[in-house]
Design a protein around this motif. Structure first.
Motif, PDB file in Angstrom:
ATOM      1  N   ARG A  52       3.684 -83.295  21.911  1.00  0.00           N
ATOM      2  CA  ARG A  52       3.739 -82.966  20.413  1.00  0.00           C
ATOM      3  C   ARG A  52       2.490 -82.037  20.801  1.00  0.00           C
ATOM      4  O   ARG A  52       2.423 -81.000  19.403  1.00  0.00           O
ATOM      5  CB  ARG A  52       3.405 -84.272  20.478  1.00  0.00           C
ATOM      6  N   ALA A  55       4.343 -78.726  21.444  1.00  0.00           N
ATOM      7  CA  ALA A  55       5.191 -78.787  20.353  1.00  0.00           C
ATOM      8  C   ALA A  55       4.042 -77.765  18.969  1.00  0.00           C
ATOM      9  O   ALA A  55       4.830 -77.090  17.988  1.00  0.00           O
ATOM     10  CB  ALA A  55       6.086 -79.716  19.539  1.00  0.00           C
ATOM     11  N   GLY A  56       3.027 -77.926  18.933  1.00  0.00           N
ATOM     12  CA  GLY A  56       2.294 -78.150  17.433  1.00  0.00           C
ATOM     13  C   GLY A  56       2.900 -78.933  15.937  1.00  0.00           C
ATOM     14  O   GLY A  56       1.918 -78.553  15.646  1.00  0.00           O
ATOM     15  N   LEU A  57       3.022 -79.859  16.991  1.00  0.00           N
ATOM     16  CA  LEU A  57       3.181 -81.931  15.825  1.00  0.00           C
ATOM     17  C   LEU A  57       1.749 -82.157  16.069  1.00  0.00           C
ATOM     18  O   LEU A  57       1.502 -82.959  14.867  1.00  0.00           O
ATOM     19  CB  LEU A  57       4.262 -81.970  16.407  1.00  0.00           C
ATOM     20  N   GLU A  58       0.905 -81.716  17.078  1.00  0.00           N
ATOM     21  CA  GLU A  58      -0.085 -82.411  16.996  1.00  0.00           C
ATOM     22  C   GLU A  58      -1.253 -81.295  17.078  1.00  0.00           C
ATOM     23  O   GLU A  58       0.247 -80.383  17.922  1.00  0.00           O
ATOM     24  CB  GLU A  58      -0.200 -83.454  17.370  1.00  0.00           C
ATOM     25  N   ALA A  77       3.543 -74.912  14.830  1.00  0.00           N
ATOM     26  CA  ALA A  77       4.977 -75.053  15.141  1.00  0.00           C
ATOM     27  C   ALA A  77       5.691 -74.666  15.044  1.00  0.00           C
ATOM     28  O   ALA A  77       6.191 -73.321  15.857  1.00  0.00           O
ATOM     29  CB  ALA A  77       5.496 -76.411  14.623  1.00  0.00           C
ATOM     30  N   ARG A  78       5.525 -73.752  13.521  1.00  0.00           N
ATOM     31  CA  ARG A  78       6.929 -72.624  13.590  1.00  0.00           C
ATOM     32  C   ARG A  78       6.137 -71.310  14.352  1.00  0.00           C
ATOM     33  O   ARG A  78       6.965 -70.520  14.372  1.00  0.00           O
ATOM     34  CB  ARG A  78       6.805 -72.718  11.996  1.00  0.00           C
ATOM     35  N   VAL A  82       8.974 -72.185  20.691  1.00  0.00           N
ATOM     36  CA  VAL A  82       8.723 -73.721  21.246  1.00  0.00           C
ATOM     37  C   VAL A  82      10.709 -74.586  19.879  1.00  0.00           C
ATOM     38  O   VAL A  82      11.032 -74.094  19.147  1.00  0.00           O
ATOM     39  CB  VAL A  82       8.389 -74.482  21.331  1.00  0.00           C
ATOM     40  N   MET A  84      12.668 -78.112  20.520  1.00  0.00           N
ATOM     41  CA  MET A  84      12.791 -80.095  20.075  1.00  0.00           C
ATOM     42  C   MET A  84      13.901 -80.544  20.291  1.00  0.00           C
ATOM     43  O   MET A  84      14.538 -80.360  19.572  1.00  0.00           O
ATOM     44  CB  MET A  84      11.346 -80.444  19.488  1.00  0.00           C
ATOM     45  N   PHE A  86      14.550 -84.137  19.544  1.00  0.00           N
ATOM     46  CA  PHE A  86      14.338 -85.614  19.702  1.00  0.00           C
ATOM     47  C   PHE A  86      15.510 -86.786  20.274  1.00  0.00           C
ATOM     48  O   PHE A  86      16.409 -86.942  19.807  1.00  0.00           O
ATOM     49  CB  PHE A  86      14.053 -85.916  18.239  1.00  0.00           C
ATOM     50  N   ASP A  88      16.314 -89.498  18.347  1.00  0.00           N
ATOM     51  CA  ASP A  88      16.806 -90.207  17.193  1.00  0.00           C
ATOM     52  C   ASP A  88      17.364 -88.528  16.829  1.00  0.00           C
ATOM     53  O   ASP A  88      18.268 -88.288  15.832  1.00  0.00           O
ATOM     54  CB  ASP A  88      16.212 -90.934  16.071  1.00  0.00           C
ATOM     55  N   ALA A  90      17.367 -86.242  15.193  1.00  0.00           N
ATOM     56  CA  ALA A  90      16.922 -86.068  13.894  1.00  0.00           C
ATOM     57  C   ALA A  90      17.445 -84.481  13.181  1.00  0.00           C
ATOM     58  O   ALA A  90      17.089 -83.512  12.550  1.00  0.00           O
ATOM     59  CB  ALA A  90      15.311 -85.229  14.461  1.00  0.00           C
ATOM     60  N   LEU A  91      18.920 -85.101  13.626  1.00  0.00           N
ATOM     61  CA  LEU A  91      19.600 -84.152  12.320  1.00  0.00           C
ATOM     62  C   LEU A  91      19.376 -84.246  10.905  1.00  0.00           C
ATOM     63  O   LEU A  91      19.441 -85.251  10.324  1.00  0.00           O
ATOM     64  CB  LEU A  91      20.822 -83.898  13.050  1.00  0.00           C
ATOM     65  N   GLY A 104      16.916 -73.023  11.829  1.00  0.00           N
ATOM     66  CA  GLY A 104      15.797 -72.378  11.761  1.00  0.00           C
ATOM     67  C   GLY A 104      16.075 -70.792  11.655  1.00  0.00           C
ATOM     68  O   GLY A 104      15.076 -70.077  11.403  1.00  0.00           O
TER      69      GLY A 104
END
Lengths: 380, 273
Positions: A52, A55-58, A77-78, A82, A84, A86, A88, A90-91, A104
């Motif tokens: 994360r 990814a830039g999520l954290e 993140a954007r 990158v 990612m 997931f 699950d 994440a669709l 995207g």
């Protein structure tokens, strides 16, 4: 000049805390460009946090995050280029497969970023990605109308269509059934070879790590314990933790003891000795005297059939051990006394703190340790 | 089907029918009354013995049905839409942006639901008067917007339970907060948003006290205020009042009937995932 692999992504002295709980404390990790790197460790060891952060999520509380040599620690993140996948998948449930994959790219082109593809180009790339993952014909379906394996492939298509610098995969196989998982492992490796992209794959399953990685890193409690090729990690584990975590059934590790039934080899030795289950030999009934190595005597406790082999559990005053034995070969019945012999060159030696000190062979080979201090094993 | 099962099914159906009759009776009675002449108003027959259209004729001649329905419909639609917008923005903001005092805001919203509207009538009226909002559509609608507090709390729960990985995936795909909210969160919360919209619309449509105060003239009056005109000190004209009630209810029923398929679909969509 020997080629120094370029760095695809790097965490440098990264510190991450959630509230007062420290998850990572000065962690270093390098993903070479073009590598299929697998980050493996038990749940809660901080591997997903590493992902994360990349990814830039954290954002890190200390240290640096670099992607392709650029410091991106503070970038959202954007802007990181990158993709990612997931756990699950994440669709987006309200979008068709085609819209999921194109989302995207369409966002980027709407924002008119430099080099962002135009609409026909997007359609072409989406179609290519769907074809590559054998999803053609499913463009108009919604995620709820797909099987688990198909969803997983849509998630992969969504990642590759962006042609990112770095792929991050967070346990992408854990929601698939066992058979599909095996198949998808091979497909992922093929995909990596085909795209020659940098991939960082996180899993708690050491089988996935051994079978897929071009390079793997073993983590525990927020620290990287060892980085190397799967073969190196399996054959020369840097710590007792790595030794027992990687490989199945796990390595047997004994503290040296003078309890009855435990006969260590003569010569140089250390506080703990380990051996892998395929390397133990049952020597019940015949004298192993004269052979150099570790001898354990106890009673046969359990016998589990694993297919070609039996996993025999041996118990004695010194503890327990497991060894593999050909399923067809004769073996004692549970409860009968047995003797196990492990040749000296199959022994791994660890000190009190669990750090590897050498191999049982004639000259202990150098221990492969991460270049940076982040891999220092925790003390006793 | 065994006898026991049959009995259970029958008694369950009997209960359902009873509840339906119980809730439908006032409506049926109102329709029935609207067709009765003045002499038969208090006659206890469900079907008028001597049905007449006099009430409708008189009501249509004197009562601005279209005007009232349009006023009320426009105000209720605007109020419902704006409440929904406010609730969505507030809920998303409260969940996704951690800021000092966030929990206090939530508690304050809960408290706002507890305060009875009647307490606020006088200060609201003074405020509206000073702003020149008396007998305007803005004056009618603005104070009702505060009623979105319930919606904020409800949506807060839904946004908080929204799958984290979807939000993360959208962020990595390059979406900012606005895109995440409108293109990912809102489409997936459609069932609850439709439910809230219906609730907001009905609440606003049924609003009586506030419209009575700020829009008692016929120009901006709402349905509920208009119906009041039939209750006078000289007595209540039940027949015409019921005719008017049927006339103003019909468009709403019609609208619901037309939108019903869509509304039900929106509710069902959420459960099919």
């Amino acid at each position: 000049m020997s080629a120094v692999p370029r760095v695809g992504a790097r965490l440098l002295g990264v510190v991450k805390r959630y509230g007062t709980t420290g998850v990572l404390d000065g962690l270093d990790l390098e993903v070479p460009e073009g590598a299929f790197m697998v980050l493996v460790g038990p749940s809660g060891c901080g591997k997903t946090t590493c992902l994360r952060l990349l990814a830039g999520l954290e954002h890190p509380d200390g240290g640096r995050v670099e992607i392709a040599g650029r410091d991106v620690s503070r970038e959202p993140a954007r802007d990181r280029d990158v993709a990612m996948v997931f756990q699950d998948f994440a669709l987006y449930p309200h979008m068709t497969v085609e819209a999921n994959v194109a989302f995207g790219l369409r966002l980027r082109s709407r924002r008119r970023r430099a080099g962002s593809p135009d609409a026909p180009e997007i359609d072409r790339r989406v179609a290519d990605a769907l074809r590559l993952l054998e999803l053609d014909g499913l463009e108009r379906r919604r995620p709820a109308q797909l099987s688990g394996g198909q969803r997983q492939r849509v998630a992969l298509a969504r990642a590759i269509v962006r042609r990112p610098r770095l792929f991050l995969l967070d346990e992408p196989l854990s929601n698939l059934d066992a058979q599909l998982r095996g198949q998808t492992r091979a497909e992922l490796v093929r995909l990596h070879r085909r795209l020659s992209a940098t991939m960082l794959y996180v899993t708690h399953d050491q089988v996935e790590a051994l079978s897929m990685a071009s390079r793997m890193a073993v983590m525990d409690r927020g620290a990287v314990l060892q980085v190397g090729s799967p073969r190196e990690v399996y054959e020369r584990p840097a710590t007792v933790f790595v030794a027992r975590f990687v490989g199945s059934p796990p390595m047997n590790v004994h503290a040296l003891t003078d309890r009855p039934g435990f006969t260590p080899p003569v010569g140089p030795r250390s506080a703990q000795v380990g051996w892998r289950p395929p390397h133990g030999q049952l020597s019940a009934g015949w004298a192993a005297a004269g052979r150099d190595g570790l001898r354990l005597s106890g009673r046969l406790d359990t016998a589990e059939l694993l297919g070609e082999d039996l996993l025999l559990g041996v118990a004695g005053p010194w503890g327990r051990a497991g060894l593999l034995h050909p399923a067809g070969a004769p073996h004692p019945a549970p409860g009968e006394p047995v003797e196990v012999h492990v040749p000296r060159d199959r022994l791994h030696w660890f000190d009190d703190s669990g750090t590897r000190v050498g191999h049982g062979g004639p000259a202990p080979p150098p221990v492969d340790r991460p270049a940076r201090a982040g891999g220092a094993p925790s003390g006793p | 089907m065994t006898v026991r099962e049959l009995r259970a099914t029958l008694s369950a159906h009997a209960l359902v029918v009873l509840v339906c009759v119980f809730s439908a009776l006032p409506v049926v009675w109102a329709v029935s009354t609207s067709f009765k002449g003045p002499a038969a108003i208090f006659a206890p027959d469900l079907v008028p013995a001597d049905p007449t259209l006099d009430n409708y004729r008189a009501t249509l001649a004197t009562f601005p049905v279209a005007r009232l329905v349009l006023n009320t419909g426009a105000v209720a639609a605007a109020v419902a839409a704006l409440q929904l917008l406010l609730a969505v923005l507030a809920a998303y903001g409260l969940v996704r942006f951690r800021f000092r005092g966030g929990p206090v805001v939530l508690t304050a919203l809960a408290a706002a639901i507890i305060v009875p509207q009647q307490c606020l009538i006088v200060p609201n009226y003074l405020l509206a008067a000073q702003m020149g909002w008396i007998d305007t559509y803005v004056g009618l609608a603005a104070p009702q917007l505060a009623g979105c507090a319930l919606g904020v709390l409800l949506l807060h729960q839904h946004v908080r339970a929204f799958p984290r990985s979807l939000l993360d995936a959208a962020q990595i795909d390059g979406a900012g907060h606005a895109t995440v909210l409108w293109r990912i969160v809102v489409p997936n919360l459609r069932p609850v948003l439709v439910a809230l919209a219906v609730l907001f619309f009905i609440t606003s449509w049924n609003e009586y006290l506030w419209p009575l105060l700020v829009a008692s003239g016929t120009e901006r009056a709402t349905v509920q205020v208009g119906l009041q005109a039939f209750q006078t000190e000289q007595g209540n004209d039940w027949g015409r009042m019921m005719a008017a009630a049927v006339l103003v209810t019909a468009p709403v029923l019609l609208a619901y009937g037309l939108a019903q398929r869509w509304i039900v679909a929106a509710f069902v969509q959420g459960t099919g995932r």
